[in-house]
Motif scaffolding. Structure first.
Motif, PDB file in Angstrom:
ATOM      1  N   PHE A 170      33.482  38.948  46.643  1.00 37.88           N
ATOM      2  CA  PHE A 170      34.154  38.380  47.508  1.00 37.88           C
ATOM      3  C   PHE A 170      35.830  37.932  47.859  1.00 37.88           C
ATOM      4  O   PHE A 170      35.824  39.539  46.524  1.00 37.88           O
ATOM      5  CB  PHE A 170      34.199  36.094  47.152  1.00 37.88           C
ATOM      6  N   ALA A 171      36.738  38.014  48.663  1.00 41.52           N
ATOM      7  CA  ALA A 171      38.171  38.505  47.822  1.00 41.52           C
ATOM      8  C   ALA A 171      39.081  37.042  49.123  1.00 41.52           C
ATOM      9  O   ALA A 171      38.755  36.378  49.547  1.00 41.52           O
ATOM     10  CB  ALA A 171      38.235  39.609  49.134  1.00 41.52           C
ATOM     11  N   PHE A 172      40.028  37.209  47.558  1.00 42.61           N
ATOM     12  CA  PHE A 172      40.771  36.195  48.197  1.00 42.61           C
ATOM     13  C   PHE A 172      41.952  36.716  47.740  1.00 42.61           C
ATOM     14  O   PHE A 172      42.429  37.351  46.764  1.00 42.61           O
ATOM     15  CB  PHE A 172      40.493  34.938  46.719  1.00 42.61           C
ATOM     16  N   THR A 173      43.307  36.330  49.047  1.00 42.52           N
ATOM     17  CA  THR A 173      44.558  36.243  48.248  1.00 42.52           C
ATOM     18  C   THR A 173      45.405  35.568  48.117  1.00 42.52           C
ATOM     19  O   THR A 173      45.066  33.512  47.706  1.00 42.52           O
ATOM     20  CB  THR A 173      45.766  36.099  50.029  1.00 42.52           C
ATOM     21  N   ILE A 174      45.834  35.960  46.323  1.00 43.18           N
ATOM     22  CA  ILE A 174      46.613  34.623  45.371  1.00 43.18           C
ATOM     23  C   ILE A 174      47.668  35.808  45.305  1.00 43.18           C
ATOM     24  O   ILE A 174      47.809  36.808  44.854  1.00 43.18           O
ATOM     25  CB  ILE A 174      45.687  35.445  44.125  1.00 43.18           C
ATOM     26  N   ALA A 175      49.087  34.196  45.368  1.00 40.47           N
ATOM     27  CA  ALA A 175      50.650  34.836  45.417  1.00 40.47           C
ATOM     28  C   ALA A 175      50.845  36.263  45.704  1.00 40.47           C
ATOM     29  O   ALA A 175      50.884  37.459  45.585  1.00 40.47           O
ATOM     30  CB  ALA A 175      50.251  35.065  43.421  1.00 40.47           C
ATOM     31  N   GLY A 176      49.444  36.775  47.189  1.00 39.78           N
ATOM     32  CA  GLY A 176      50.398  37.601  47.784  1.00 39.78           C
ATOM     33  C   GLY A 176      49.713  38.802  48.172  1.00 39.78           C
ATOM     34  O   GLY A 176      49.663  39.776  48.530  1.00 39.78           O
ATOM     35  N   LYS A 177      48.782  38.611  46.817  1.00 41.21           N
ATOM     36  CA  LYS A 177      47.693  39.573  46.623  1.00 41.21           C
ATOM     37  C   LYS A 177      46.320  39.568  46.904  1.00 41.21           C
ATOM     38  O   LYS A 177      46.053  38.658  46.222  1.00 41.21           O
ATOM     39  CB  LYS A 177      47.651  40.798  44.553  1.00 41.21           C
ATOM     40  N   LEU A 178      46.068  40.437  46.399  1.00 46.83           N
ATOM     41  CA  LEU A 178      43.930  41.410  46.809  1.00 46.83           C
ATOM     42  C   LEU A 178      43.166  40.809  45.716  1.00 46.83           C
ATOM     43  O   LEU A 178      43.299  41.378  44.699  1.00 46.83           O
ATOM     44  CB  LEU A 178      43.816  42.070  48.038  1.00 46.83           C
ATOM     45  N   ARG A 179      42.489  39.697  45.510  1.00 45.31           N
ATOM     46  CA  ARG A 179      41.520  39.920  44.303  1.00 45.31           C
ATOM     47  C   ARG A 179      40.070  39.971  44.607  1.00 45.31           C
ATOM     48  O   ARG A 179      40.100  38.963  46.128  1.00 45.31           O
ATOM     49  CB  ARG A 179      41.357  38.274  43.277  1.00 45.31           C
ATOM     50  N   GLU A 180      39.388  41.081  44.370  1.00 41.51           N
ATOM     51  CA  GLU A 180      38.003  40.659  44.437  1.00 41.51           C
ATOM     52  C   GLU A 180      36.727  40.117  43.525  1.00 41.51           C
ATOM     53  O   GLU A 180      37.272  40.983  42.389  1.00 41.51           O
ATOM     54  CB  GLU A 180      37.765  42.107  44.906  1.00 41.51           C
ATOM     55  N   LEU A 181      36.236  40.302  43.520  1.00 44.17           N
ATOM     56  CA  LEU A 181      34.869  39.672  42.449  1.00 44.17           C
ATOM     57  C   LEU A 181      33.329  39.202  43.371  1.00 44.17           C
ATOM     58  O   LEU A 181      33.641  38.791  44.281  1.00 44.17           O
ATOM     59  CB  LEU A 181      35.901  38.293  41.596  1.00 44.17           C
ATOM     60  N   THR A 182      32.503  40.018  42.257  1.00 44.84           N
ATOM     61  CA  THR A 182      31.314  39.282  43.096  1.00 44.84           C
ATOM     62  C   THR A 182      30.705  37.953  41.966  1.00 44.84           C
ATOM     63  O   THR A 182      30.804  38.610  40.736  1.00 44.84           O
ATOM     64  CB  THR A 182      30.529  40.437  42.270  1.00 44.84           C
ATOM     65  N   LEU A 183      29.519  37.800  42.207  1.00 43.07           N
ATOM     66  CA  LEU A 183      29.311  36.437  41.593  1.00 43.07           C
ATOM     67  C   LEU A 183      27.964  36.481  41.546  1.00 43.07           C
ATOM     68  O   LEU A 183      27.391  37.283  42.274  1.00 43.07           O
ATOM     69  CB  LEU A 183      29.363  35.334  42.184  1.00 43.07           C
ATOM     70  N   PRO A 184      27.139  36.198  40.335  1.00 43.52           N
ATOM     71  CA  PRO A 184      25.843  36.608  40.931  1.00 43.52           C
ATOM     72  C   PRO A 184      24.934  35.943  41.211  1.00 43.52           C
ATOM     73  O   PRO A 184      25.238  34.811  42.477  1.00 43.52           O
ATOM     74  CB  PRO A 184      25.197  35.592  39.246  1.00 43.52           C
ATOM     75  N   ALA A 185      24.129  36.563  41.785  1.00 44.51           N
ATOM     76  CA  ALA A 185      22.976  35.959  43.384  1.00 44.51           C
ATOM     77  C   ALA A 185      21.856  35.863  42.388  1.00 44.51           C
ATOM     78  O   ALA A 185      21.114  37.301  42.815  1.00 44.51           O
ATOM     79  CB  ALA A 185      23.230  37.362  44.274  1.00 44.51           C
ATOM     80  N   THR A 186      21.607  34.947  43.009  1.00 44.99           N
ATOM     81  CA  THR A 186      19.634  34.556  43.001  1.00 44.99           C
ATOM     82  C   THR A 186      18.912  35.342  44.227  1.00 44.99           C
ATOM     83  O   THR A 186      18.069  36.062  44.275  1.00 44.99           O
ATOM     84  CB  THR A 186      19.151  33.227  42.772  1.00 44.99           C
ATOM     85  N   VAL A 187      20.204  35.178  45.640  1.00 47.51           N
ATOM     86  CA  VAL A 187      19.352  35.212  47.018  1.00 47.51           C
ATOM     87  C   VAL A 187      20.082  36.260  47.398  1.00 47.51           C
ATOM     88  O   VAL A 187      21.107  36.282  47.349  1.00 47.51           O
ATOM     89  CB  VAL A 187      19.120  34.153  47.808  1.00 47.51           C
ATOM     90  N   THR A 188      19.328  37.602  47.853  1.00 46.77           N
ATOM     91  CA  THR A 188      20.550  38.690  48.815  1.00 46.77           C
ATOM     92  C   THR A 188      19.595  39.055  49.800  1.00 46.77           C
ATOM     93  O   THR A 188      18.595  38.222  49.719  1.00 46.77           O
ATOM     94  CB  THR A 188      20.530  39.605  47.814  1.00 46.77           C
ATOM     95  N   VAL A 189      20.656  38.999  51.177  1.00 40.64           N
ATOM     96  CA  VAL A 189      20.821  38.900  52.337  1.00 40.64           C
ATOM     97  C   VAL A 189      21.087  39.783  53.354  1.00 40.64           C
ATOM     98  O   VAL A 189      21.912  40.207  52.575  1.00 40.64           O
ATOM     99  CB  VAL A 189      20.544  37.461  52.563  1.00 40.64           C
ATOM    100  N   ASN A 190      20.438  40.301  54.166  1.00 37.16           N
ATOM    101  CA  ASN A 190      21.410  41.715  54.991  1.00 37.16           C
ATOM    102  C   ASN A 190      21.568  40.673  56.421  1.00 37.16           C
ATOM    103  O   ASN A 190      22.186  41.640  57.561  1.00 37.16           O
ATOM    104  CB  ASN A 190      20.833  42.713  55.133  1.00 37.16           C
ATOM    105  N   GLY A 191      21.033  39.799  57.012  1.00 40.37           N
ATOM    106  CA  GLY A 191      21.176  39.751  58.107  1.00 40.37           C
ATOM    107  C   GLY A 191      22.402  38.150  57.700  1.00 40.37           C
ATOM    108  O   GLY A 191      22.504  37.039  57.275  1.00 40.37           O
ATOM    109  N   PRO A 192      23.257  37.682  58.274  1.00 37.05           N
ATOM    110  CA  PRO A 192      24.513  36.898  59.092  1.00 37.05           C
ATOM    111  C   PRO A 192      23.549  35.527  58.831  1.00 37.05           C
ATOM    112  O   PRO A 192      24.161  33.959  58.563  1.00 37.05           O
ATOM    113  CB  PRO A 192      25.535  37.167  59.702  1.00 37.05           C
TER     114      PRO A 192
END
Length: 300
Positions: free
Chosen positions: A201-223
């Motif tokens: 995931f990516a967020f813009t916080i105070a003009g800066k980019l922050r990336e983070l990855t959360l736990p995922a029970t389900v993974t997919v490769n299709g939108p």
């Protein structure tokens, strides 16, 4: 078959590394493709192609001749396209992500084909990097930041993105107010096409980019599966806003963390300098630019 048609056949064989695939692309019998190459080799007095049981590749003379053929064919198509009465024609092979094709291109495609009845269109949906020339595509549409490439690129759109979740998910995990509240939350892990790893995931916080990855029970490769899983309450997702317009309207998804924007997603159309801008490719690119512009404006 005249000399220029034989050159077109030869260049397609070199690009596809196959007589059969070149014949299929051009709508010709394989025997005609073989005869065209034999005629060129006889006229030039050199061997142009190396043939094995698995693959066809150009000889040194063949590679030099291929480069000249590409230039000559491009000049001929430019000359023909300069006349008002010249009509774009022939097979155009493109590759585009399926969701983008369905949202941005397919709705206007009947009008495009009506305006250019001599163009035939093949739409591929590869979900991984590809060798555009080797696979026989005239152009490809790609979203995201692009790696350095000799391909020519034209900007199509910048797609707004957001963070979304289903009501069932939020009732279980709560609604986060800031990215710091995501501790204890889960994402649906969308695997990146180029790395096969979960895209953070990516967020813009105070003009800066922050990336983070959360736990995922389900993974997919299709939108499509990614959005469907979010509607079922299986995790948070970050996707282009156009993709979830109907889900937001129906209440199947809810936007969260709207005060922390997700970086927008650029979309480009890419083509090879060896393809030049044939009349059919030129009109398609101009049309695609208008389709993305108009349909992106509808969402804003």
């Amino acid at each position: 078959m005249d000399r220029f048609d034989a050159m077109r056949v030869f260049t397609r064989i070199v690009e596809r590394r196959s007589f059969t695939q070149a014949a299929d692309d051009l709508g010709l019998p394989r025997s005609s493709v073989t005869d065209a190459v034999k005629g060129l080799e006889a006229r030039l007095g050199v061997r142009l192609l190396q043939r094995t049981t698995r693959q066809v590749s150009p000889t040194l003379d063949g590679e030099a001749y291929y480069q000249r053929c590409v230039s000559l064919i491009a000049d001929l198509e430019d000359a023909e396209g300069a006349f008002v009465g010249a009509k774009p024609s022939g097979l155009l092979r493109i590759d585009v992500h399926g969701t983008q094709a369905r949202h941005f291109l397919l709705p206007g495609l009947p009008d495009f084909l009506k305006a250019y009845p001599d163009i035939k269109l093949h739409i591929g949906e590869a979900h991984q990097p590809l060798d555009m020339i080797r696979e026989g595509f005239d152009c490809i549409l790609r979203a995201g930041d692009l790696a350095d490439s000799p391909l020519i690129r034209r900007h199509l759109a910048t797609l707004a993105r957001g963070t979304f979740a289903g009501p069932a998910y939020l009732s279980r995990f709560g609604t986060p107010g800031t990215p710091d509240d995501l501790a204890g939350h889960e994402m649906i892990g969308l695997l990146a096409q180029d790395t096969g790893k979960i895209a953070p995931f990516a967020f813009t916080i105070a003009g800066k980019l922050r990336e983070l990855t959360l736990p995922a029970t389900v993974t997919v490769n299709g939108p499509e599966t990614n959005v469907a899983a979010a509607c079922l309450g299986l995790g948070l997702i970050q996707v282009p806003r156009y993709r979830v317009v109907s889900e937001l309207a129906s209440g199947a998804l809810v936007e969260v963390l709207g005060d922390y924007p997700v970086p927008a997603l650029p979309v480009h159309i890419l083509y090879s300098h060896t393809r030049q801008l044939s009349p059919r490719l030129r009109v398609f690119i101009d049309w695609a630019v208008r389709q993305f512009r108009d349909r992106t404006a509808e969402i804003a």
